[in-house]
Design a protein around this motif. Structure first.
Motif, mmCIF file in Angstrom:
data_model
loop_
_atom_site.group_PDB
_atom_site.id
_atom_site.type_symbol
_atom_site.label_atom_id
_atom_site.label_comp_id
_atom_site.label_asym_id
_atom_site.label_seq_id
_atom_site.Cartn_x
_atom_site.Cartn_y
_atom_site.Cartn_z
ATOM 1 N N VAL A 141 -6.535 1.345 11.620
ATOM 2 C CA VAL A 141 -7.950 1.699 11.739
ATOM 3 C C VAL A 141 -8.815 0.884 10.788
ATOM 4 N N GLU A 142 -8.528 0.963 9.501
ATOM 5 C CA GLU A 142 -9.423 0.351 8.517
ATOM 6 C C GLU A 142 -9.291 -1.167 8.449
ATOM 7 N N PHE A 143 -8.111 -1.698 8.683
ATOM 8 C CA PHE A 143 -7.899 -3.139 8.540
ATOM 9 C C PHE A 143 -8.030 -3.870 9.873
ATOM 10 N N LEU A 197 2.886 7.303 7.095
ATOM 11 C CA LEU A 197 1.887 7.548 8.144
ATOM 12 C C LEU A 197 0.483 7.189 7.673
ATOM 13 N N HIS A 198 0.161 7.474 6.414
ATOM 14 C CA HIS A 198 -1.164 7.122 5.911
ATOM 15 C C HIS A 198 -1.307 5.600 5.786
ATOM 16 N N LEU A 227 0.826 -1.203 0.000
ATOM 17 C CA LEU A 227 0.000 0.000 0.000
ATOM 18 C C LEU A 227 0.863 1.257 0.000
ATOM 19 N N PHE A 228 2.006 1.192 0.644
ATOM 20 C CA PHE A 228 2.948 2.317 0.555
ATOM 21 C C PHE A 228 3.397 2.500 -0.887
ATOM 22 N N GLY A 229 3.689 1.406 -1.583
ATOM 23 C CA GLY A 229 4.118 1.499 -2.976
ATOM 24 C C GLY A 229 3.042 2.050 -3.887
ATOM 25 N N VAL A 230 1.766 1.757 -3.582
ATOM 26 C CA VAL A 230 0.680 2.308 -4.392
ATOM 27 C C VAL A 230 0.673 3.828 -4.312
ATOM 28 N N MET A 231 0.946 4.383 -3.127
ATOM 29 C CA MET A 231 0.965 5.842 -2.969
ATOM 30 C C MET A 231 2.277 6.459 -3.438
ATOM 31 N N PHE A 232 3.367 5.734 -3.317
ATOM 32 C CA PHE A 232 4.695 6.272 -3.612
ATOM 33 C C PHE A 232 5.247 5.704 -4.922
ATOM 34 N N ARG A 238 -7.410 7.668 0.088
ATOM 35 C CA ARG A 238 -6.113 8.310 0.302
ATOM 36 C C ARG A 238 -5.035 7.643 -0.562
ATOM 37 N N LEU A 239 -5.237 6.388 -0.946
ATOM 38 C CA LEU A 239 -4.302 5.757 -1.876
ATOM 39 C C LEU A 239 -4.271 6.511 -3.199
ATOM 40 N N TRP A 240 -5.444 6.894 -3.671
ATOM 41 C CA TRP A 240 -5.523 7.672 -4.912
ATOM 42 C C TRP A 240 -4.975 9.082 -4.718
ATOM 43 N N ALA A 241 -5.354 9.732 -3.603
ATOM 44 C CA ALA A 241 -4.949 11.126 -3.378
ATOM 45 C C ALA A 241 -3.437 11.260 -3.233
#
Length: 898
Positions: A870-872, A862-863, A446-451, A805-808
């Protein structure tokens, strides 16, 4: 069990005599597989039986740490034991040299450390005094040099200032001027003869004050003296500024001499904490020269004192020469202070765990309870195998207890960092599903999806690879060395997602031939072409590039988010299987599948459907809104079937999902009512109201042998009464009271006493572990379920939106990279100047490393952390357990190495 569930732990009761308590706890600490339950946790610290010994250990450790700090200041190399076995060998040799029993060796070590500390305190106090004197001389010298400069007095100056009055005119005379100095005696004589002449004496105060106080200092002197004092200041610039050193400035205050004004100025100077020095009326150079000579002598004395102190500490830490046994030394070059520190730390842990025991039989016997990784028989076998089995030490298994068991996970260097992320949120309960196993992949992905970026991910991967290979050798990298594998996977998945996006620092990478060909009216798509990997790079030069990327990354974020939440609810099944909680698992899994699982199906179906006119393609958000507001009606173009089929599917999904909500709300209270047990069960899906009693619903939890004790006690009571009647009938002439007492004493079985003692011990353990009856009414249970249901229903919507937030973050990262690229490298090429290109190239790397690689990576981290916590994790994980912390001397050795 690995990372999925915690290791098996067992509760054992241990009994030992008071004389062997020290040796027993020490051997268990060497074994490193038991954790004592503190039976005296409700007692005051000073009332504990070994509080004095613990306090002595703490004081000795403070003394050792103070000496070690002095060794570190003098850069003295010290060798610690390389392993716990090496420490044991050295300790045995130390015991042979001291010729005392092992449990009495602490007295010798304590006395020796006290002598070291007292001597070192005297020496350090003397060194501080010498250093203070040197600092005083240095400040005095700097103040005089600054005063000579401010008063325009060179070191060769031998004169002083004077003022002569002629009528209403003041004439300044200085001996500095050679010609005027020759005329000065005649002028002085002339004015002495004059009745109207008089002389004014000028005074000076010199010293140093903190640079930050200079402005307030000058303003206060000006106001206090009404401008009748002239103050001049100059900053003192040290050759080398130390971290704890504050900048100071020298000052010279010139005023008309008088008692009141001098006292006033001195009080002002003292109020600012300034240092005031004597002002030499004559020969500045002589005073400065004397000060420099004193400084040299003081510095030499300080250097010699430090050298002598260092030699003393070297000799102090030479364990080989001080305690040589003859022949081969058992100390392996180990230094004295690290050896003593480990010894005292181990002694402290022994006495702390001895404070967890309770005493019976007037203190001659001590008992306690331990959590262990093995059963009692295995513990005794291990002690016997190591040659440390004591006859006075016994273990007994406690079966079928319902106490909360601590949690133990065995990790390695790779899994430790991922497990620490979960433990920061909360310790897993015993046998609860551990999210760490899934975090190993999901967190960096998930970090890689954002970065996601080939260049930035590659830089992070290369940096993490360097950290893995050389991080333990570079001192500056040790704070982040533990996170090396986490950073490595984060860099790998960022690199992978960068290939999926075909994005290299905002530059598209064409890995294969594009499916778009340039025509007269723009690019035209080849219908028989499919780009083999990732996004077609021609999208990055399209006019609707931002619209396409927004749509793609937004839908991808929803798919990934719903998939991870479904995984979390599915993991709830394993907790449900272990904790008998199937109802909420089935209901929650069904609701999420009917709502947002169906939404994922629509997204994928729309991707797989070709729309000739993309403007007429159905909107998924609008379809979902119509589904809820119009109860399954489909008024727009359907996606997965015809209009009637879509309406039937949506109505069925809504009916099933809405039926699951009252199931979550009412089924558990109804089952509790039918069972007649209103005490809430501690389930992983519930808010833990309090420590509940579990299945029995009674005042406390019983062990399996306590049920037998209740019946046995009743039988013994009847047996005693019958026996007393027989004794009375046979001995009617004797005193009833004497015979009854005698009958009881003679015939009372010893097993009764043991059972009563066991019962008391169970009660003491029960109080420590807070096992009480906290039954809850139906109203409380219903309110609890209502809160849980509302939290899940609303959380299902909010958590799905939170995954956007992954998209943002991905969009923000790509747009920032594009801005830095356009405004630096592209602009530098447009200038057609090598100088501007070089400057803007440097600016590009500063922005890339400072903003994207530092700030943006931290933001993505952090995201990602929030998505997991929280979500998982809230779908199946509570994290309300306690960590198993065994008494292990090996951990003390590892802590000293770090």
């Amino acid at each position: 069990m690995g990372l999925f569930r915690s290791e098996d732990l067992y509760l054992c009761k241990t009994t030992m005599t008071k004389d062997c308590a020290y040796e027993s706890v020490k051997q268990l600490g060497r074994l490193g597989m038991v954790s004592f339950v503190d039976l005296n946790i409700n007692e005051q610290v000073y009332d504990l039986p070994y509080a004095k010994e613990v306090s002595r250990c703490n004081e000795t450790l403070k003394s050792i740490d103070s000496i070690l700090q002095e060794c570190e200041r003098l850069k003295l190399p010290l060798k610690t034991p390389a392993s716990i076995n090496e420490y044991y060998m050295a300790q045995n040799g130390l015991g042979q040299v001291m010729q005392v029993a092992e449990h009495r060796m602490f007295d010798c070590v304590e006395k020796e450390v006290q002598e070291y500390d007292e001597f070192l305190s005297t020496q350090t106090k003397s060194l501080r005094s010498i250093k203070s004197d040197y600092q005083h001389l240095q400040d005095y010298r700097d103040a005089l040099l600054a005063a000579a400069k401010l008063l325009d007095r060179q070191p060769v100056n031998k004169g002083k200032w004077a003022y002569l009055n002629r009528g209403n005119t003041l004439e300044k005379v200085s001996e500095r001027d050679h010609e005027e100095s020759k005329e000065y005696p005649s002028k002085k004589k002339l004015h002495e003869e004059s009745n109207n002449s008089f002389q004014i004496k000028i005074g000076h105060l010199i010293g140093t004050v903190g640079t930050e106080d200079c402005f307030n200092f000058k303003r206060l002197i000006f106001r206090a003296t009404r401008g009748n004092a002239l103050i001049q200041m100059e900053d003192i610039k040290p050759k080398k500024l130390k971290p704890d050193q504050t900048l100071r400035s020298s000052f010279v205050v010139t005023f008309q001499e008088g008692t009141s004004i001098r006292e006033k100025l001195e009080r002002i100077i003292q109020s600012f904490g300034a240092r005031l020095y004597d002002y030499p009326e004559q020969n500045f150079s002589k005073v400065i020269e004397d000060l420099e000579n004193k400084m040299k002598d003081t510095k030499r004395l300080l250097k010699d004192s430090n050298r002598e102190l260092k030699n003393y500490l070297i000799q102090l830490n030479d364990l080989e020469s001080k305690k040589m046994l003859g022949g081969n030394s058992p100390f392996y070059g180990i230094s004295t202070l690290p050896m003593y520190k480990m010894f005292v730390q181990i002694e402290e842990q022994i006495y702390r765990n001895m404070n967890c025991l309770r005493s019976v039989d007037n203190g001659n016997v001590q008992y306690g309870f331990v959590w262990s990784t093995e059963k009692a028989e295995v513990i005794e076998d291990e002690l016997s195998r190591k040659g440390a089995l004591l006859q006075e030490l016994q273990f007994e298994n406690i079966h079928n207890h319902e106490f909360e068991t601590p949690t133990l996970f065995k990790t390695n260097a790779f899994t430790e960092q991922f497990h620490s992320i979960v433990e920061t949120y909360g310790i897993p309960k015993y046998k609860e599903v551990n999210p760490s196993l899934f975090t190993i992949i999901s967190f960096p992905f998930l970090f890689g999806v954002m970065f996601g970026d080939i260049g930035h991910g590659g830089l992070l991967f290369i940096s993490a690879a360097f950290l893995c290979m050389f991080g333990d050798k570079v001192k500056a990298l040790k704070p982040i060395f533990q996170a090396r594998y986490l950073l490595l996977l984060m860099g790998f998945f960022s690199f992978f997602c960068g290939f999926m996006y075909n994005d290299f620092m905002s530059i598209p990478i064409e890995l294969s031939h594009s499916c778009f060909t340039k025509g007269i009216n723009g690019y035209r798509h080849n219908p028989n072409c499919v780009y083999p990997f990732g996004i077609d790079p021609k999208w990055y030069v399209a006019t609707n590039e931002l619209t396409f990327m927004n749509s793609f990354k937004m839908k991808l974020a929803v798919i990934l988010g719903v998939s991870q939440m479904l995984l979390g609810i599915f993991l709830r099944f394993f907790n449900a299987h272990d904790f008998c909680d199937y109802v909420e698992f089935i209901a929650q899994f069904t609701v999420l599948c009917c709502w947002f699982g169906y939404m994922n199906v629509l997204i994928i179906a729309k991707w797989l459907t070709h729309y000739p006119d993309s403007s007429r393609a159905p909107a998924i958000i609008a379809s979902m809104i119509d589904m809820f507001l119009k109860f399954g009606a489909c008024e727009k173009t359907p996606i997965i079937s015809d209009k009637a089929g879509t309406e039937h599917i949506q109505i069925l999904l809504l009916i099933i999902s809405f039926a699951c909500i009252p199931l979550m709300l009412f089924l558990r209270p109804i089952l509790a009512l039918v069972a007649g047990d209103h005490a809430g069960h501690q389930q992983p899906g519930e808010i833990e109201l309090e420590h509940t009693i579990g299945k029995r619903g009674k005042g406390y939890n019983k062990f399996e042998d306590e049920d037998e004790y209740d019946g046995f006690q009743e039988e013994e009571r009847k047996f005693t009464e019958e026996n007393m009647k027989d004794v009375i009938e046979e001995n009617k002439d004797q005193n009833f009271e004497d015979m009854s007492n005698k009958g009881i004493k003679d015939d009372e079985p010893s097993e009764i006493h043991n059972r009563e003692r066991h019962h008391e011990q169970m009660n003491s353990l029960r109080k420590v572990l807070k096992i009480e009856n906290h039954g809850h009414s139906m109203e409380e249970l219903f309110v609890h379920q209502l809160i849980e249901t509302i939290e899940f229903v609303l959380g299902t919507v909010s958590n799905t939106a939170s995954y956007l937030r992954l998209w943002a973050l991905s969009l923000a990262h790509s747009q920032l990279a594009d801005v830095f690229y356009e405004k630096t490298l592209v602009m530098g090429l447009e200038y057609k100047s090598p100088v501007m290109l070089f400057i803007l190239q440097q600016l590009f790397w500063v922005a890339t490393l400072g903003v994207l690689m530092s700030m943006d990576s931290m933001e993505c981290f952090l995201h990602t952390l929030r998505l997991h916590w929280v979500e998982f994790q809230n779908k199946f994980y509570k994290g309300t357990g306690t960590k198993f912390a065994p008494l292990s001397f090996k951990q003390i050795a590892i802590g000293n190495d770090n």
